[in-house]
Design an enzyme around this catalytic site. Structure first.
Site, PDB file in Angstrom:
ATOM      1  CE1 TYR A   1      11.123  19.953  41.665  1.00  0.00           C
ATOM      2  CE2 TYR A   1       8.953  20.894  41.957  1.00  0.00           C
ATOM      3  CZ  TYR A   1      10.096  20.746  41.209  1.00  0.00           C
ATOM      4  OH  TYR A   1      10.217  21.382  39.984  1.00  0.00           O
TER       5      TYR A   1
ATOM      6  CG  HIS B   1       4.755  14.201  39.014  1.00  0.00           C
ATOM      7  ND1 HIS B   1       5.465  15.372  38.934  1.00  0.00           N
ATOM      8  CD2 HIS B   1       3.706  14.455  39.814  1.00  0.00           C
ATOM      9  CE1 HIS B   1       4.867  16.296  39.659  1.00  0.00           C
ATOM     10  NE2 HIS B   1       3.800  15.771  40.207  1.00  0.00           N
TER      11      HIS B   1
ATOM     12  CE1 TYR C   1      12.421  26.466  40.256  1.00  0.00           C
ATOM     13  CE2 TYR C   1      12.719  24.846  38.518  1.00  0.00           C
ATOM     14  CZ  TYR C   1      11.887  25.562  39.370  1.00  0.00           C
ATOM     15  OH  TYR C   1      10.528  25.349  39.342  1.00  0.00           O
ATOM     16  NE  ARG C   2      10.015  23.673  43.793  1.00  0.00           N
ATOM     17  CZ  ARG C   2       8.751  24.021  43.552  1.00  0.00           C
ATOM     18  NH1 ARG C   2       8.460  24.655  42.435  1.00  0.00           N
ATOM     19  NH2 ARG C   2       7.795  23.753  44.410  1.00  0.00           N
TER      20      ARG C   2
ATOM     21  CG  ASP D   1       1.466  24.559  35.740  1.00  0.00           C
ATOM     22  OD1 ASP D   1       1.081  25.178  34.742  1.00  0.00           O
ATOM     23  OD2 ASP D   1       2.665  24.344  35.971  1.00  0.00           O
TER      24      ASP D   1
END
Length: 602
Positions: A147, A450, A531-532, A207
Site C-alpha cells: 500500500y 506487490h 476499502y484501502r 497475515d
C-alpha cells in the site's frame, strides 16, 4: 537498517521491530529466500544529487529548519535523507521510501526523518512544520507493504517515524481484556508481552506479525479471529492535531480522578456527543500517538480447510458461506483462496512450475497442485471454529454438510497435512499467534514486490462472480498471474487481488500500474469500490466515491482545511488534499500510468 544480509535477523530483545526468538530460524530463512531471489544490488548511487527538498522550500530554508528541529529534539533524532536507498526486506524495511517501489525508487522519497520520543515531541514537530511550511508524513513502522510502505505521498516531505522511539506497551489489563500501545508496538511485541505476563488473552493479527498494531487499525486492516475488524476493536485514542494541539477520544476525553487517565477509557469506545474516532482512520486529520484495544479471551479452536474441484464452483461457494456467516455458524473471518496460492505460499519461484513470463495456464496450475498435500482443486476455504469441543464439533458438522452440496468438496484438518503446510500457519494466526509465513509468496518472481487491489462486494455469488470476472480478465490482459484471496463475512466480501511484480523490471511496473488503474475504473462502474489502496492510487479511488457531486470528498476537504489550514500534515494521504495543494497537479487519475514524475509538471 544496515543492509547486512549475513548476520542473524535482529530479535525483539535487541530492537523494537525485530523478530521474536521463537521465530529466529524462520526469520533468517525467510530473509535468505527473499534476498537469494534478488538481482538488484543492496544499494546503488542515487541518480539525483542532494536531498529531495520539500515543495516550495529552498535549500537555505530547509537547512535552517533542520537545524532548528535538531535543537528541539536532539541531533541524533533528525536524519537527512541523502544516503543511497536500501530496499531491505520486511523486518528491516526503510523509512526513506517504499521498499516495493512501483514508481522509480527515487521518486517517492523523504527529505529527512525525525524520531519523536513522546507525544510532546510530536506536538513540537507539528508546530515546527507549520512554522516552516514543510509537509510531514507520519508512519508507525513503514511496513504498510503493498500500500506504499513508508513513502510520503508528496516527495520531499519529512517522515515522522513514530515507531523508532515510541514503541511501549503502555498497559495490559487482564481483567478488562484490553491494552494501550504506542505506534511502534508490533503484533509480535504485543503477543510476547501478553505471553510474558501469563494472561489468557489473544491479539488479532493480520497475515504478517511485524506490522504496527496501531498503524494497521488506523488503516482499517483486518485479521481472522472474531476480533478481526481491527478498527472496530480499538477503544480510545490520543491524537496530535495538525496545529500541535492534543485531543483524546472516547471516555479519555474525561479526566480521571486526580488528573489520571480515565479508568473507563479502554472499556467504552465512545464519549458524549459525536463519535469522532473514525475521522482519524484513513485520513490526514491528526497523528495518533496512543491507542487502546480490546483483546480476545483465549478460546479452544479448530482450524480446517475445504477444497473444491472446479473453477465454476466459485459463486455457489459464496452463496453457501453467506447464511453460515450470517447465522454465526462460521467462527471467524474465513479466507477463500485460489489454488494457485497453494503454489506461491510454498516459497518456490514461479519458474519451478512454469517456463517463461506469461501467466500460468489452468492446466499447469492443476498439474502442480496435484503434487501438493491438498491435491488438485480450484478453490481452498480456510476457516476456524471457536468454543468448547462439543460446540466446535457441532459447528464443523453443519459446515461440512453445507459444503457437501458441492460435488467433490473435501475437508482437511491440520493433522491431515504435513507440518510445513500452510494450514498450520492459518491455525496459528486464527489462534492469535503472529507469524511470518505470508512472506514466502514474494519469491514468485525475482525482486518480488506487490500491490493490493482490494474492492468490496456483497456476499452474493453473482456479485462475487462479477468482481472476479473483471479482475481475472484484466490480469490476463496485462500478463499477470491472478492471486485472489476473499475474506468472506455475512454481508460483504473483501476481495484482495495481489499483483506480484519484479521491482527491477520497468515494464512489469508499468503494466502493474495500468492494471490497477483499469481495475479501479472497471469495478467502480459496477459499484465495487476499494476499502484501502496504495497511496499512488488513492486519488483515483477517492474520486470513485463521488455520489452527489463528490459530497464525501467535499466534506473531507472542509475538515482538512479547518484542522490543517497550512496543509502540512500528510497532504494527499488517502486522496485528501489541503487547499495549498489542491488542483495544482498533485492528483493522479485513471490515465496516469507513467509514474516517472510525481507532482506538478514543469
Amino acid at each position: 537498517m544496515t543492509g547486512n544480509t549475513t548476520a542473524p535477523v535482529p530479535s525483539l530483545d535487541e530492537v523494537y521491530n525485530g523478530a521474536p526468538r521463537r521465530l529466529a530460524k524462520e526469520a533468517d530463512a525467510a530473509r535468505a529466500r527473499l534476498l537469494g531471489n534478488k538481482t538488484l544490488p543492496n544499494s546503488q548511487p542515487r541518480q539525483r544529487a542532494g536531498v529531495r527538498l520539500p515543495p516550495d522550500t529552498t535549500a537555505e530554508v530547509f537547512d535552517e529548519a533542520i537545524r532548528t528541529l535538531k535543537q528541539k529534539l536532539g541531533a541524533e533524532n533528525v536524519v537527512v535523507n541523502d544516503a543511497p536507498l536500501v530496499d531491505g526486506w520486511y523486518l528491516e524495511s526503510p523509512n526513506t521510501h517504499d521498499a516495493f517501489h512501483i514508481a522509480d525508487q527515487e521518486e517517492l522519497v523523504s527529505s529527512a526523518a525525525v524520531y519523536p520520543g513522546s507525544t510532546e515531541d510530536v506536538q513540537e514537530i507539528m508546530r515546527w512544520a507549520n512554522k516552516y511550511a514543510i509537509p510531514v508524513y507520519p508512519i508507525s513502522l513503514g511496513r504498510n507493504v503493498g500500500y506504499g510502505g513508508a513513502a510520503p505521498r508528496v516527495p520531499g516531505s519529512v517522515v515522522i517515524d513514530l515507531g523508532r522511539r515510541m514503541h511501549k506497551v503502555l498497559n495490559v489489563d487482564g481483567e478488562n481484556a484490553s491494552c494501550v500501545v504506542e505506534p511502534g508496538v508490533t503484533y509480535f511485541k504485543l503477543y510476547e508481552e501478553i505471553q510474558a505476563r501469563g494472561l489468557p488473552l489473544w491479539i488479532d493479527c493480520p497475515d504478517l506479525g511485524g506490522g504496527s498494531v496501531l498503524g494497521n487499525a488506523i488503516d482499517r486492516g483486518v485479521g481472522y479471529t472474531p476480533y478481526g475488524d481491527h478498527f472496530a476493536a480499538h477503544c480510545g485514542m490520543e491524537v496530535v492535531l495538525p496545529s500541535g494541539e492534543l485531543l483524546r477520544t472516547g471516555m479519555g476525553a474525561m479526566p480521571g480522578p486526580g488528573g489520571s487517565d480515565n479508568p473507563t477509557w479502554q472499556s467504552f469506545q465512545h464519549a458524549f456527543g459525536p463519535a469522532v474516532d473514525g475521522i482519524f482512520s484513513q485520513s490526514n486529520f491528526g497523528v495518533v500517538t496512543k491507542m487502546g484495544f480490546h483483546l480476545m479471551p483465549a478460546a479452544n479452536h479448530q482450524s480446517y480447510a475445504f477444497t473444491f474441484p472446479e473453477d465454476d464452483d466459485f459463486a455457489r461457494i459464496i452463496d453457501i458461506i453467506r447464511p453460515l456467516a450470517q447465522q454465526g455458524v462460521l467462527g471467524n473471518i474465513p479466507q477463500l483462496r485460489s489454488v494457485i496460492q497453494e503454489l506461491n505460499v510454498t516459497g518456490q519461484p514461479k519458474s519451478s512450475f512454469h517456463r517463461g513470463a506469461a501467466p500460468m495456464t489452468r492446466e499447469e496450475i492443476r498439474a502442480a497442485a496435484r503434487k501438493l498435500p491438498l491435491g488438485e482443486c480450484s478453490w481452498v476455504f480456510y476457516g476456524t471454529q471457536y468454543g468448547p469441543p462439543d460446540a466446535v464439533a457441532a459447528q464443523l458438522a453443519l459446515i461440512k454438510a453445507a459444503f457437501a452440496a458441492i460435488p467433490g468438496a473435501r475437508l482437511f484438518l491440520p493433522q491431515d497435512v504435513p507440518e510445513t503446510h500452510y494450514l498450520h500457519s492459518r491455525a496459528l494466526v486464527c489462534g492469535g499467534v503472529p507469524v511470518l509465513r505470508e512472506l514466502d509468496w514474494l519469491n514468485w518472481v525475482p525482486n518480488g514486490a506487490h500491490l493490493f487491489f482490494s474492492p468490496i462486494a456483497p456476499t452474493r455469488g453473482r456479485d462475487a462472480r462479477a468482481v472476479h470476472d473483471i479482475i481475472r480478465a484484466l490480469h490476463a490482459k496485462y500478463g499477470f498471474d491472478l492471486f485472489p484471496t476473499l475474506c468472506v463475512a455475512g454481508r460483504e466480501i473483501h476481495y484482495i487481488a495481489n499483483i506480484i511484480y519484479d521491482r527491477a523490471d520497468p515494464d512489469a511496473k508499468r503494466r502493474a500500474v495500468a492494471l490497477m488503474r483499469e481495475m479501479i475504473a472497471a469495478c467502480a462502474e459496477r459499484g465495487f469500490g476499494e476499502y484501502r489502496t496504495h497511496l499512488l492510487f488513492a486519488d483515483q479511488v477517492a474520486n470513485t466515491y463521488n455520489w452527489n457531486d463528490g459530497a464525501l470528498m467535499k466534506f473531507n476537504e472542509t475538515i482538512k482545511d479547518a484542522l490543517d489550514p497550512n496543509g502540512v500534515l500528510a497532504p494527499g494521504r488517502n486522496g485528501i488534499w489541503p487547499k495549498k495543494f489542491r488542483g495544482k497537479g498533485w492528483e493522479l487519475g485513471k490515465d496516469d500510468v507513467d509514474l516517472s514524475r510525481i507532482g506538478p509538471k514543469l
